[in-house]
Design a protein around this motif. Structure first.
Motif, PDB file in Angstrom:
ATOM      1  N   GLU A 266       9.161  15.553  -4.894  1.00 34.36           N
ATOM      2  CA  GLU A 266       9.924  15.255  -6.106  1.00 34.36           C
ATOM      3  C   GLU A 266      11.233  14.557  -5.757  1.00 34.36           C
TER       4      GLU A 266
ATOM      5  N   GLU B 140      10.504  10.916  -4.939  1.00 31.59           N
ATOM      6  CA  GLU B 140      10.185  10.117  -6.129  1.00 31.59           C
ATOM      7  C   GLU B 140      11.440   9.832  -6.960  1.00 31.59           C
TER       8      GLU B 140
ATOM      9  N   SER C 193      14.003   7.535  -5.228  1.00 33.27           N
ATOM     10  CA  SER C 193      13.549   6.142  -5.273  1.00 33.27           C
ATOM     11  C   SER C 193      13.898   5.502  -6.611  1.00 33.27           C
ATOM     12  N   ASP C 194      13.804   6.287  -7.684  1.00 31.18           N
ATOM     13  CA  ASP C 194      14.152   5.768  -9.006  1.00 31.18           C
ATOM     14  C   ASP C 194      15.662   5.623  -9.169  1.00 31.18           C
TER      15      ASP C 194
END
Length: 357
Positions: free
Chosen positions: A87, A90, A93-94
């Motif tokens: 998590e 992810e 990265s955003d």
């Protein structure tokens, strides 16, 4: 090119400064996770104000979900930690711009050191052939075996810790030369690019983990209910104990000494009494024993182990030092003076250092 220069150019020279004691194979030692908690690494990303706010909110949330995993079975802890790291990967990265995320990946590879040679990012970029892959794996396996033997020798007290550390440093240096020797000049050039510009801040950075706040359910002695939020601006020393635990009792003199030494400074000592036996469940007994021990600092009676579980604590006694912003900066499990160790001096120095921040 000389090996020494090449190691610096590659940014992997930090691999020779690790400690022989650590076998960092568990997922919670994943550098992608650990670097999230090192201010120097995050500062290197040059986050803007909005990114900083979002990052700290994300990391704090992940930390408070990670702590309870620490005293679970290895299977539960591993599965939970892997989920949290996935998590984190992810969402980070955003949150980051592409060049920021790339720099973070470079820092991860630099922290991995010699292990970076077999990281999927490096393997994909360098395109090893089958023979190279086999050689790299063999070199790493042989080094791991030798390092494990050194750790065991230290544990068995058949080898002096300082001597073992010197051997371990040389072992990593030899490993690195062997690994580089497997690569072609083109692959060595590609490796320099994938690990990025060397970042020396990784050598001195200290991790910051958001500490869980105290449960509101327990009974407090010597104080009205406290929270870490209201204690911001002060260094907080938290120690878990049980009044019938002899190892805990042997730490009492140091808690009393710290109380006296730091009484006029921004330091708060908080005891969390978590029962180990049925006799320790009685709050009146906890109160009586605290009076006998001359504890005048705040004590939280953790009868239902809510704080114990929120912190993922697993040992009596255990001491935590929290900085002025509510981040865990150091912990000591067990007796402070166990088997010749001077944990009292070490933890006191941490308290003093955090007071100056």
């Amino acid at each position: 090119m000389r090996w020494g220069l090449l190691l610096i150019v590659l940014g992997l020279c930090g691999t020779t400064t690790g400690t022989v004691e650590a076998a960092e194979t568990e997922p919670w030692n994943d550098p992608f996770w650990s670097l999230l908690h090192e201010p120097a690494a995050i500062a290197e990303l040059q986050l803007n104000a909005d990114q900083q706010q979002a990052f700290h909110a994300l990391r704090d949330d992940l930390d408070l979900r990670f702590f309870p995993l620490r005293n679970q079975t290895k299977e539960v802890a591993t599965a939970g930690t892997l989920k949290i790291i996935a998590e984190a990967r992810e969402k980070l990265s955003d949150l980051l711009e592409p060049q920021q995320f790339q720099r973070y990946q470079e820092l991860v590879l630099q922290r991995l050191g010699n292990d970076a040679f077999l990281h999927p990012l490096v393997v994909d970029r360098l395109k090893y052939n089958a023979a190279q892959q086999a050689k790299l794996e063999k070199i790493s396996a042989e080094t791991n075996e030798a390092a494990a033997a050194l750790r065991q020798a230290v544990a068995d007290q058949t080898k002096d810790r300082t001597a073992a550390q010197q051997e371990y440093t040389k072992l990593l240096e030899r490993q690195q030369k062997k690994l580089l020797g497997v690569l072609t000049p083109i692959q060595q050039s590609a490796l320099r690019k994938v690990v990025g510009q060397p970042f020396t801040g990784l050598k001195t950075s200290q991790p910051h983990f958001r500490a869980p706040d105290f449960s509101t359910a327990g009974e407090w002695l010597n104080s009205s209910p406290l929270s870490l939020k209201e204690l911001r601006g002060k260094v907080v020393v938290v120690h878990f104990y049980a009044f019938g635990c002899i190892n805990c009792i042997r730490n009492y003199p140091w808690y009393l000494e710290w109380s006296e030494k730091f009484k006029d400074q921004e330091v708060v000592i908080v005891g969390i009494h978590t029962p180990e036996t049925n006799a320790e469940q009685n709050s009146a007994s906890v109160r009586r024993k605290a009076t006998e021990a001359k504890f005048r600092f705040p004590i939280l009676i953790d009868a239902k182990k809510e704080n114990w579980n929120a912190w993922g604590n697993s040992m009596w006694p255990c001491v935590y030092v929290i900085d002025k912003q509510g981040y865990l900066r150091e912990q000591w499990a067990g007796e402070l003076k166990w088997q010749g160790n001077d944990g009292e001096k070490y933890m006191r120095s941490k308290i003093e250092a955090l007071l100056t921040e």
